[in-house]
Design an enzyme around this catalytic site. Structure first.
Site, mmCIF file in Angstrom:
data_model
loop_
_atom_site.group_PDB
_atom_site.id
_atom_site.type_symbol
_atom_site.label_atom_id
_atom_site.label_comp_id
_atom_site.label_asym_id
_atom_site.label_seq_id
_atom_site.Cartn_x
_atom_site.Cartn_y
_atom_site.Cartn_z
ATOM 1 N N GLN A 182 0.038 9.128 -37.889
ATOM 2 C CA GLN A 182 -0.160 7.722 -37.497
ATOM 3 C C GLN A 182 0.535 6.747 -38.444
ATOM 4 O OE1 GLN A 182 -1.552 6.513 -34.790
ATOM 5 N NE2 GLN A 182 -2.437 8.401 -33.978
ATOM 6 N N CYS A 329 -8.146 11.926 -28.330
ATOM 7 C CA CYS A 329 -7.613 13.223 -28.751
ATOM 8 C C CYS A 329 -8.615 14.332 -28.552
ATOM 9 C CB CYS A 329 -7.212 13.174 -30.211
ATOM 10 S SG CYS A 329 -6.218 11.742 -30.596
HETATM 11 C C1 LIG Z 1 -1.550 12.607 -32.592
HETATM 12 C C2 LIG Z 1 -2.031 13.156 -33.873
HETATM 13 C C3 LIG Z 1 -1.944 14.527 -34.146
HETATM 14 C C4 LIG Z 1 -1.393 15.509 -33.132
HETATM 15 O O1 LIG Z 1 -0.004 15.351 -33.008
HETATM 16 P P1 LIG Z 1 0.803 16.148 -31.864
HETATM 17 O O2 LIG Z 1 2.224 15.871 -32.189
HETATM 18 O O3 LIG Z 1 0.360 15.554 -30.576
HETATM 19 O O4 LIG Z 1 0.451 17.578 -32.000
HETATM 20 C C5 LIG Z 1 -2.399 14.972 -35.356
HETATM 21 N N1 LIG Z 1 -2.912 14.128 -36.257
HETATM 22 C C6 LIG Z 1 -3.009 12.808 -36.049
HETATM 23 C C7 LIG Z 1 -3.582 11.925 -37.104
HETATM 24 C C8 LIG Z 1 -2.577 12.282 -34.841
HETATM 25 O O5 LIG Z 1 -2.696 10.988 -34.624
#
Ligand SMILES: *Cc1c(COP(=O)(O)O)cnc(C)c1O
Length: 398
Positions: A182, A329
């Protein structure tokens, strides 16, 4: 006028920037070589594109090209970091440290490692979602091999004091991993300033394509090693086998290049829009509470609870605004978000939470439309709740 629906769920995923798509397209059709087939021009063209993208990713986070491993996304990067380090350094110890507010893509690999005999300490956070670096220092034991602390939280936007944690880990000879999915592209991220040894990032959180990401593995001053989790053709220095998805990697590189170029202006613009949204909502309805740290947070995040209004009900009543409640998520899991619980919200407050995630393509007109629409909807839902309570005094409101 604004075009509906309005997308404010940029923590879940972002729109792929048209410039990223344009950069990718030739690598599907004309330049379709395998980056490992370097005995002809198709292969060398692909190999050069991958090398360029690797540099673009490295430059965004202050790393060297050779410290970047391409993966399918932050989930895979986290798995490779956590399982890879844990299994590689098993002879040194069996203890890992992480935090209650981490993404499931960190917590679940830790859970699996715990089943395999590792010991995992999960540290709590304060009411803002902040981890106290002193707690990390106290949790480190002789058997500790890895600490994993996210840089920016995907629900409440809180930024962890990673540089302080990095200093502690370095002093104590423990590897530090951060899930920066993020944070990268939204705030300045530099692996040396943060003193991290491993860092996960994801393409689709930074206006790049889905299905590609990277893991930074420190090499320059002290070299961290990971046990590969996918074996095969030996790509990515043998650490992540599988034919490289060249178009996706090119897209990730271009997304990183754009973030670096646009960040100073973009992060300021988005922060102003986010503050406008917060002030607008706060002035329009009472019983609103900000979740997460008031200042130490991502510029694009706003997480709020409206007293007496269920987030789900608000979402249903606002079909034209794409936001999320709890955590998108973990939609497969029911119940209030583990992050909101960790910062001390009760079930009712957590149920009342809404996450706004702003992004590159949002406009001021959209934010003003959303402010007016949310205020109107919250008032309406509260009015209905009161009417319902008056009609049937035996039924509790909420
Ligand atoms: C979106 C996200 C993930 C997962 O990432 P992907 O590329 O979709 O596997 C992991 N950690 C955080 C903090 C996220 O925001």
């Amino acid at each position: 006028m604004v075009q509906l629906p309005i997308y404010l769920d940029n923590h879940a995923t972002t729109r792929c920037d048209p410039r990223v798509v344009a950069a990718m397209l030739p690598y599907f059709t004309e330049k379709y070589g395998n980056a490992a087939s370097i005995n002809h021009v198709f292969g060398t063209e692909a190999q050069e594109a991958v090398a360029r993208a690797r540099r673009q990713v490295a430059e965004l986070i202050g790393a060297s090209d050779s410290e970047i491993i391409f993966t399918s996304g932050a989930t895979e990067s986290n798995n490779l970091a956590l399982k890879g380090v844990a299994r590689m350094y098993r002879h040194k110890g069996n203890h890992l440290i992480t935090v209650a507010t981490e993404h499931k893509a960190v917590l679940d690999p830790c859970k699996r490692l715990a089943h395999e005999g590792y010991e995992v300490t999960i540290l709590p956070v304060d009411e803002w979602g902040l981890l106290d670096p002193q707690q990390v220092a106290e949790a480190i034991r002789p058997q500790t091999i890895l600490v994993s602390v996210m840089l920016a939280n995907n629900e409440i936007g809180t930024l962890q004091p990673l540089a302080d944690i990095g200093r502690i880990c370095r002093e104590r000879g423990v590897w530090l991993h951060t899930d920066a999915a993020q944070a990268v592209g939204k705030i300045p991220v530099h692996v040396d300033q943060l003193q991290v040894d491993l860092l996960s990032l994801s393409g689709h959180k930074i206006y790049g394509p889905k299905g590609v990401g990277a893991l930074y593995l420190r090499k320059r001053d002290r070299r961290v090693r990971v046990e590969p989790q996918i074996d095969g053709g030996g790509q990515e220095s043998g650490l992540r086998s599988g034919t490289l998805p060249v178009p996706l990697i090119v897209g990730l590189g271009e997304a990183c290049r754009l973030c670096r170029e646009l960040m100073p202006e973009e992060s300021q613009r988005i922060r102003e829009l986010r503050d406008r949204l917060w002030l607008g909502l706060r002035n329009g309805v009472d019983g609103i509470r900000l979740n997460g740290h008031p200042t130490h947070r991502l510029p694009n995040n706003l997480n709020v609870s409206f007293a007496g209004v269920k987030g789900e009900a608000l979402l249903l009543a606002m079909k034209d605004v794409a936001v999320s409640t709890g955590s998108a998520c973990t939609t497969a899991r029911l119940g209030p978000s583990h992050v909101l619980k960790a910062i001390g919200l009760d079930d009712e407050q957590a149920d009342a939470s809404v996450r706004f995630g702003l992004g590159r393509f949002n406009t001021e007109a959209e934010i003003d439309w959303v402010i007016a629409h949310v205020i109107e909807t919250v008032r309406q839902l509260r009015r209905h709740a009161t009417m319902w309570a008056e009609k049937s005094p035996g039924v509790p409101v909420g």
